[in-house]
Design an enzyme around this catalytic site. Sequence first.
Site, PDB file in Angstrom:
ATOM      1  N   TYR A 146      41.128  21.726  20.805  1.00  0.00           N
ATOM      2  CA  TYR A 146      41.118  20.497  21.619  1.00  0.00           C
ATOM      3  C   TYR A 146      40.534  19.367  20.789  1.00  0.00           C
ATOM      4  O   TYR A 146      39.534  19.564  20.092  1.00  0.00           O
ATOM      5  CB  TYR A 146      40.276  20.683  22.885  1.00  0.00           C
ATOM      6  CG  TYR A 146      41.108  20.958  24.116  1.00  0.00           C
ATOM      7  CD1 TYR A 146      42.107  20.076  24.499  1.00  0.00           C
ATOM      8  CD2 TYR A 146      40.894  22.092  24.891  1.00  0.00           C
ATOM      9  CE1 TYR A 146      42.878  20.324  25.628  1.00  0.00           C
ATOM     10  CE2 TYR A 146      41.657  22.343  26.023  1.00  0.00           C
ATOM     11  CZ  TYR A 146      42.659  21.443  26.379  1.00  0.00           C
ATOM     12  OH  TYR A 146      43.424  21.687  27.496  1.00  0.00           O
ATOM     13  N   GLU A 201      40.502  15.641  21.992  1.00  0.00           N
ATOM     14  CA  GLU A 201      40.630  14.333  22.655  1.00  0.00           C
ATOM     15  C   GLU A 201      39.946  13.252  21.814  1.00  0.00           C
ATOM     16  O   GLU A 201      38.836  13.459  21.309  1.00  0.00           O
ATOM     17  CB  GLU A 201      39.978  14.365  24.037  1.00  0.00           C
ATOM     18  CG  GLU A 201      40.777  15.119  25.078  1.00  0.00           C
ATOM     19  CD  GLU A 201      40.394  16.574  25.186  1.00  0.00           C
ATOM     20  OE1 GLU A 201      39.898  17.132  24.179  1.00  0.00           O
ATOM     21  OE2 GLU A 201      40.579  17.144  26.276  1.00  0.00           O
ATOM     22  N   ASP A 226      63.213   1.472  20.580  1.00  0.00           N
ATOM     23  CA  ASP A 226      63.158   2.937  20.635  1.00  0.00           C
ATOM     24  C   ASP A 226      64.183   3.435  19.610  1.00  0.00           C
ATOM     25  O   ASP A 226      65.393   3.367  19.844  1.00  0.00           O
ATOM     26  CB  ASP A 226      63.519   3.392  22.053  1.00  0.00           C
ATOM     27  CG  ASP A 226      63.503   4.908  22.205  1.00  0.00           C
ATOM     28  OD1 ASP A 226      63.566   5.616  21.182  1.00  0.00           O
ATOM     29  OD2 ASP A 226      63.449   5.369  23.357  1.00  0.00           O
ATOM     30  N   THR A 264      61.062   9.806  18.744  1.00  0.00           N
ATOM     31  CA  THR A 264      60.746  11.223  18.726  1.00  0.00           C
ATOM     32  C   THR A 264      60.754  11.677  17.270  1.00  0.00           C
ATOM     33  O   THR A 264      61.355  11.025  16.404  1.00  0.00           O
ATOM     34  CB  THR A 264      61.781  12.036  19.522  1.00  0.00           C
ATOM     35  OG1 THR A 264      63.082  11.556  19.181  1.00  0.00           O
ATOM     36  CG2 THR A 264      61.566  11.915  21.012  1.00  0.00           C
ATOM     37  N   LYS A 305      64.373  14.590  16.044  1.00  0.00           N
ATOM     38  CA  LYS A 305      65.804  14.303  15.877  1.00  0.00           C
ATOM     39  C   LYS A 305      66.098  14.166  14.374  1.00  0.00           C
ATOM     40  O   LYS A 305      66.018  15.130  13.636  1.00  0.00           O
ATOM     41  CB  LYS A 305      66.189  13.054  16.677  1.00  0.00           C
ATOM     42  CG  LYS A 305      66.040  13.232  18.206  1.00  0.00           C
ATOM     43  CD  LYS A 305      66.593  12.062  18.963  1.00  0.00           C
ATOM     44  CE  LYS A 305      66.568  12.240  20.477  1.00  0.00           C
ATOM     45  NZ  LYS A 305      65.254  11.973  21.079  1.00  0.00           N
ATOM     46  N   ARG A 350      58.986  18.994  18.014  1.00  0.00           N
ATOM     47  CA  ARG A 350      59.184  18.185  19.224  1.00  0.00           C
ATOM     48  C   ARG A 350      57.919  17.389  19.478  1.00  0.00           C
ATOM     49  O   ARG A 350      56.880  17.942  19.839  1.00  0.00           O
ATOM     50  CB  ARG A 350      59.518  19.076  20.419  1.00  0.00           C
ATOM     51  CG  ARG A 350      60.727  19.958  20.178  1.00  0.00           C
ATOM     52  CD  ARG A 350      61.323  20.495  21.446  1.00  0.00           C
ATOM     53  NE  ARG A 350      62.196  19.506  22.026  1.00  0.00           N
ATOM     54  CZ  ARG A 350      63.449  19.271  21.614  1.00  0.00           C
ATOM     55  NH1 ARG A 350      63.967  19.964  20.623  1.00  0.00           N
ATOM     56  NH2 ARG A 350      64.172  18.348  22.198  1.00  0.00           N
TER      57      ARG A 350
HETATM   58  N1  DSN Z   1      67.799  13.857  25.209  1.00  0.00           N
HETATM   59  C1  DSN Z   1      67.908  12.861  24.168  1.00  0.00           C
HETATM   60  C2  DSN Z   1      69.306  12.769  23.648  1.00  0.00           C
HETATM   61  O1  DSN Z   1      69.998  13.758  23.656  1.00  0.00           O
HETATM   62  O2  DSN Z   1      69.717  11.712  23.190  1.00  0.00           O
HETATM   63  C3  DSN Z   1      67.394  11.533  24.579  1.00  0.00           C
HETATM   64  O3  DSN Z   1      66.077  11.635  24.919  1.00  0.00           O
END
Ligand code: DSN
Length: 432
Positions: free
Chosen positions: A72, A74, A218, A244, A247, A253
Site C-alpha cells: 500500500y 497512498e 484523451d 491508457t 493500448k 492495464r
Molecule cells: N474500450 C476501449 C476501446 O476499445 O477503444 C475504449 O476505452
Amino acid sequence: MQDTTSSPLAPDYGETPGVQYLAPIREVDPDIYEAILAETRRQQTGIELIPSENYVSRAVLSAIGTVFTNKYSEGYAGKRYYGGNENVDIIETLAIERAKQLFGAEHANVQPYSGSPANMAVYYGLLEPGDTVMGLALPDGGHLTHGWKVNFSAHFFNSVQYPVNPETGLLDYDVVWELAREHKPKLIWAGATAYPRVLEFDKFAQIAEDVGAYFAADIAHISGLVATGLHPDPVPYADAVTMTTHKMLRGPRGAMILTKEEHARAIDRAVFPGLQGGPHDHVTAAIAVCLKEASKEEYVEYCNQIVRNAKALAEALIERGFELVSGGTDNHLMLVDLTNKGVPGKVAQKALDRAGITLNANMVPGDKRSAFDPSGIRLGTPAVTTRGFKEDEMRKIAGWLADVIENIEDKATIERVRHEVEEVCEQFPLWY
Ligand code: DSN
C-alpha cells in the site's frame, strides 16, 4: 516446442518460454490455470484486430507479477501515508520521469487505475459538478467518459456532444466551434476510440481558448503515434492529456495523466485522495518498463509500421469493395460500414471469431442500427504489428475478411480461413 526466437517481443530469448510461469497456478487452481492456458492458445493462434488491444513484452508481464502487488502506498513519492515505500518511490518516480520525457510533459501522474478513472480525475480536478462539458459523441467515435448520456460524465455535468459529419465521417471544426460558442463549456475533450483520421489538437485548443474552456486530450488510442511524432501532439496545448497504458504503449492495464505544472496539484489531489486509495504499484512498475521500451528506436519503427500496415489493410479492403468511413485511415484503425455487404457488424464479428480473427462490431456515423447491433466493424493494427505482421499479411487479412463476410453462411469458408490464419500465426509466434 515452439521457436520464439523470431518474436519481436523476445528477440534474444533462445529457449521456449512456454507457460512455465504458470506452474504455481496449475498446482493451486487448475480451473484458472486451464482458462489461462486456453486464453494463451487463443492469442497465439488467432489474429487480433481490436485496435485498443496489444501484446505486452516479457518484461512488462513479469513486472506486473511482482511483490509490488503486496504494498500500500497512498500518497506520492516522499509523501506516503504508510511506511516501507522506499522502493515504490523509486518505481513511481521512474515512471513519472519517463512519461514526462517521452511526451515532453511538465507533470505526470501514473496512478489512475485505467482510462475512465484518469478522465474522471480531470473532471474532478478542473471542474465543479454541473459545469458544461463537450466531447465527441460515442456513436460518432467518442468515449463514454467524454460526456455520453449513460456515463457519470453526463450525469454529474451538463454534457454537450459534438458529431462527425455523417456524410464524410470527418470532424467539422466549425460545428465544434459553433457549439462551443453557444454552450460555453468549461471543458472541451478531444479524443476518440473510433476516428480513423488526424485530430487537429491545435484547432481544439483555439476553440477552447476562444470560449474560455479547459482543453483535455484523451490520446489512449494514439499515444504511440503522438510519442513518436506520427500524429500531432496535444501536450503543448492541452491542460490535461490522458491515456491508457495498455493500448499502443504495450504496457499493463493502467493510465496516466499529463498536465501543465499549473494543474499538477489539482490533478494529483483529484487522483489521490479525491478518487482513489492506494495505487497499484505492480502496475506502476510495469508502466515504467513499457515507457522505457517506448523510448527505444525500435518503438519508433514499430509505430511507423502500425501506420503502414493500417494503410495497406485499408487499401486492400477498398479493393475488395468495402466502404471505409472517411475513405481510409491516417492512424492505426479503420471503421468499415458493412451496409453495402448486407451483413450487420455483430454477425460479421461472430463469423470472424470462428475464423480466428478478432475484431469488434461498431457504430458508424449516422448509423441507422443500434449500438448492440451496429452496421460496422472496427479494426486496427497495433497488435498484429507487435506480432511482426507487415503489408503482405495485411493483404492476406483483407482477403480473409472479405471471404468470410461475403460468404457469411458458408462453414467451409470459415474453416478454410481458420486454417490459413493458424498457419500464418505459426510463422509469427508470440513469446507467451
Ligand atoms: N474500450 C476501449 C476501446 O476499445 O477503444 C475504449 O476505452
